[in-house]
Design a protein around this motif. Structure first.
Motif, PDB file in Angstrom:
ATOM      1  N   CYS A 123       5.903  11.971  -2.095  1.00  0.00           N
ATOM      2  CA  CYS A 123       4.988  10.827  -2.166  1.00  0.00           C
ATOM      3  C   CYS A 123       3.598  11.321  -2.538  1.00  0.00           C
ATOM      4  O   CYS A 123       3.005  12.134  -1.824  1.00  0.00           O
ATOM      5  N   LYS A 124       3.070  10.832  -3.666  1.00  0.00           N
ATOM      6  CA  LYS A 124       1.743  11.254  -4.120  1.00  0.00           C
ATOM      7  C   LYS A 124       0.666  10.461  -3.376  1.00  0.00           C
ATOM      8  O   LYS A 124       0.465   9.278  -3.639  1.00  0.00           O
ATOM      9  N   LEU A 125       0.030  11.127  -2.429  1.00  0.00           N
ATOM     10  CA  LEU A 125      -1.063  10.496  -1.682  1.00  0.00           C
ATOM     11  C   LEU A 125      -2.390  11.175  -1.965  1.00  0.00           C
ATOM     12  O   LEU A 125      -3.442  10.569  -1.811  1.00  0.00           O
ATOM     13  N   ILE A 126      -2.356  12.441  -2.377  1.00  0.00           N
ATOM     14  CA  ILE A 126      -3.593  13.181  -2.647  1.00  0.00           C
ATOM     15  C   ILE A 126      -4.276  12.550  -3.861  1.00  0.00           C
ATOM     16  O   ILE A 126      -3.648  12.312  -4.887  1.00  0.00           O
ATOM     17  N   GLY A 127      -5.552  12.231  -3.698  1.00  0.00           N
ATOM     18  CA  GLY A 127      -6.310  11.600  -4.770  1.00  0.00           C
ATOM     19  C   GLY A 127      -6.306  10.079  -4.697  1.00  0.00           C
ATOM     20  O   GLY A 127      -6.999   9.415  -5.457  1.00  0.00           O
ATOM     21  N   GLU A 128      -5.522   9.527  -3.769  1.00  0.00           N
ATOM     22  CA  GLU A 128      -5.492   8.065  -3.599  1.00  0.00           C
ATOM     23  C   GLU A 128      -6.594   7.635  -2.639  1.00  0.00           C
ATOM     24  O   GLU A 128      -7.161   8.447  -1.916  1.00  0.00           O
ATOM     25  N   GLY A 183      -8.203   6.685   0.554  1.00  0.00           N
ATOM     26  CA  GLY A 183      -7.808   7.172   1.864  1.00  0.00           C
ATOM     27  C   GLY A 183      -7.674   6.128   2.952  1.00  0.00           C
ATOM     28  O   GLY A 183      -7.378   6.458   4.098  1.00  0.00           O
ATOM     29  N   ASN A 184      -7.859   4.859   2.614  1.00  0.00           N
ATOM     30  CA  ASN A 184      -7.673   3.802   3.605  1.00  0.00           C
ATOM     31  C   ASN A 184      -6.252   3.898   4.152  1.00  0.00           C
ATOM     32  O   ASN A 184      -5.296   3.947   3.393  1.00  0.00           O
ATOM     33  N   ILE A 185      -6.111   3.902   5.471  1.00  0.00           N
ATOM     34  CA  ILE A 185      -4.800   4.137   6.082  1.00  0.00           C
ATOM     35  C   ILE A 185      -3.787   3.070   5.677  1.00  0.00           C
ATOM     36  O   ILE A 185      -2.598   3.360   5.508  1.00  0.00           O
ATOM     37  N   PHE A 186      -4.230   1.844   5.470  1.00  0.00           N
ATOM     38  CA  PHE A 186      -3.294   0.790   5.074  1.00  0.00           C
ATOM     39  C   PHE A 186      -2.808   1.009   3.642  1.00  0.00           C
ATOM     40  O   PHE A 186      -1.655   0.735   3.320  1.00  0.00           O
ATOM     41  N   ASN A 187      -3.678   1.523   2.785  1.00  0.00           N
ATOM     42  CA  ASN A 187      -3.282   1.872   1.423  1.00  0.00           C
ATOM     43  C   ASN A 187      -2.258   3.003   1.447  1.00  0.00           C
ATOM     44  O   ASN A 187      -1.213   2.920   0.796  1.00  0.00           O
ATOM     45  N   LEU A 188      -2.543   4.058   2.208  1.00  0.00           N
ATOM     46  CA  LEU A 188      -1.627   5.201   2.291  1.00  0.00           C
ATOM     47  C   LEU A 188      -0.289   4.784   2.892  1.00  0.00           C
ATOM     48  O   LEU A 188       0.778   5.202   2.423  1.00  0.00           O
ATOM     49  N   MET A 189      -0.340   3.943   3.915  1.00  0.00           N
ATOM     50  CA  MET A 189       0.885   3.450   4.541  1.00  0.00           C
ATOM     51  C   MET A 189       1.713   2.655   3.538  1.00  0.00           C
ATOM     52  O   MET A 189       2.933   2.805   3.468  1.00  0.00           O
ATOM     53  N   GLY A 190       1.061   1.831   2.725  1.00  0.00           N
ATOM     54  CA  GLY A 190       1.760   1.042   1.719  1.00  0.00           C
ATOM     55  C   GLY A 190       2.436   1.904   0.674  1.00  0.00           C
ATOM     56  O   GLY A 190       3.583   1.655   0.286  1.00  0.00           O
ATOM     57  N   ILE A 191       1.736   2.937   0.214  1.00  0.00           N
ATOM     58  CA  ILE A 191       2.307   3.849  -0.783  1.00  0.00           C
ATOM     59  C   ILE A 191       3.523   4.560  -0.198  1.00  0.00           C
ATOM     60  O   ILE A 191       4.582   4.641  -0.823  1.00  0.00           O
ATOM     61  N   ALA A 192       3.383   5.079   1.025  1.00  0.00           N
ATOM     62  CA  ALA A 192       4.492   5.782   1.676  1.00  0.00           C
ATOM     63  C   ALA A 192       5.663   4.843   1.931  1.00  0.00           C
ATOM     64  O   ALA A 192       6.831   5.214   1.742  1.00  0.00           O
ATOM     65  N   ALA A 243      -2.005   8.597  12.569  1.00  0.00           N
ATOM     66  CA  ALA A 243      -1.299   7.834  11.536  1.00  0.00           C
ATOM     67  C   ALA A 243      -0.904   8.745  10.367  1.00  0.00           C
ATOM     68  O   ALA A 243       0.209   8.635   9.839  1.00  0.00           O
ATOM     69  N   LEU A 244      -1.790   9.652   9.972  1.00  0.00           N
ATOM     70  CA  LEU A 244      -1.465  10.585   8.885  1.00  0.00           C
ATOM     71  C   LEU A 244      -0.299  11.497   9.259  1.00  0.00           C
ATOM     72  O   LEU A 244       0.581  11.764   8.431  1.00  0.00           O
ATOM     73  N   VAL A 245      -0.274  11.963  10.488  1.00  0.00           N
ATOM     74  CA  VAL A 245       0.821  12.819  10.955  1.00  0.00           C
ATOM     75  C   VAL A 245       2.141  12.047  10.883  1.00  0.00           C
ATOM     76  O   VAL A 245       3.161  12.589  10.458  1.00  0.00           O
ATOM     77  N   ILE A 246       2.111  10.778  11.264  1.00  0.00           N
ATOM     78  CA  ILE A 246       3.318   9.948  11.203  1.00  0.00           C
ATOM     79  C   ILE A 246       3.799   9.816   9.757  1.00  0.00           C
ATOM     80  O   ILE A 246       4.991   9.977   9.476  1.00  0.00           O
ATOM     81  N   ILE A 247       2.891   9.555   8.834  1.00  0.00           N
ATOM     82  CA  ILE A 247       3.268   9.455   7.413  1.00  0.00           C
ATOM     83  C   ILE A 247       3.941  10.750   6.968  1.00  0.00           C
ATOM     84  O   ILE A 247       4.989  10.725   6.311  1.00  0.00           O
ATOM     85  N   MET A 248       3.365  11.882   7.363  1.00  0.00           N
ATOM     86  CA  MET A 248       3.909  13.179   6.948  1.00  0.00           C
ATOM     87  C   MET A 248       5.267  13.489   7.578  1.00  0.00           C
ATOM     88  O   MET A 248       6.013  14.311   7.077  1.00  0.00           O
ATOM     89  N   GLU A 249       5.603  12.795   8.667  1.00  0.00           N
ATOM     90  CA  GLU A 249       6.933  12.959   9.256  1.00  0.00           C
ATOM     91  C   GLU A 249       8.003  12.297   8.377  1.00  0.00           C
ATOM     92  O   GLU A 249       9.160  12.694   8.413  1.00  0.00           O
ATOM     93  N   TYR A 250       7.607  11.297   7.598  1.00  0.00           N
ATOM     94  CA  TYR A 250       8.559  10.520   6.819  1.00  0.00           C
ATOM     95  C   TYR A 250       8.612  10.872   5.338  1.00  0.00           C
ATOM     96  O   TYR A 250       9.649  10.678   4.700  1.00  0.00           O
TER      97      TYR A 250
END
Length: 62
Positions: A6-11, A13-22, A51-58
């Motif tokens: 999942c490409k999150l670097i450079g996106e 950084g709003n957690i809801f945006n990152l959560m949506g991408i993931a 929240a970031l740690v949770i995203i990285m678990e998935y």
């Protein structure tokens, strides 16, 4: 379970945006249940870092 990339670097950084991408990444990989579980955990998390740690678990963040 192998995690989808999942490409999150450079996106934005709003957690809801990152959560949506993931979440979309997981759904595209056929992992709808994991996507729902991840969103539930993130919305109950106490901090941005948690929240970031949770995203990285998935997903494998790139």
């Amino acid at each position: 379970m192998s995690k989808p990339k999942c490409k999150l670097i450079g996106e934005d950084g709003n957690i809801f945006n990152l959560m949506g991408i993931a979440c979309r990444t997981l759904r595209r990989a056929g992992l709808k249940k994991q996507a729902e579980e991840m969103v539930d955990k993130i919305t109950r998390s106490k901090s941005y870092d948690e929240a970031l740690v949770i995203i990285m678990e998935y997903v494998e963040v790139e």
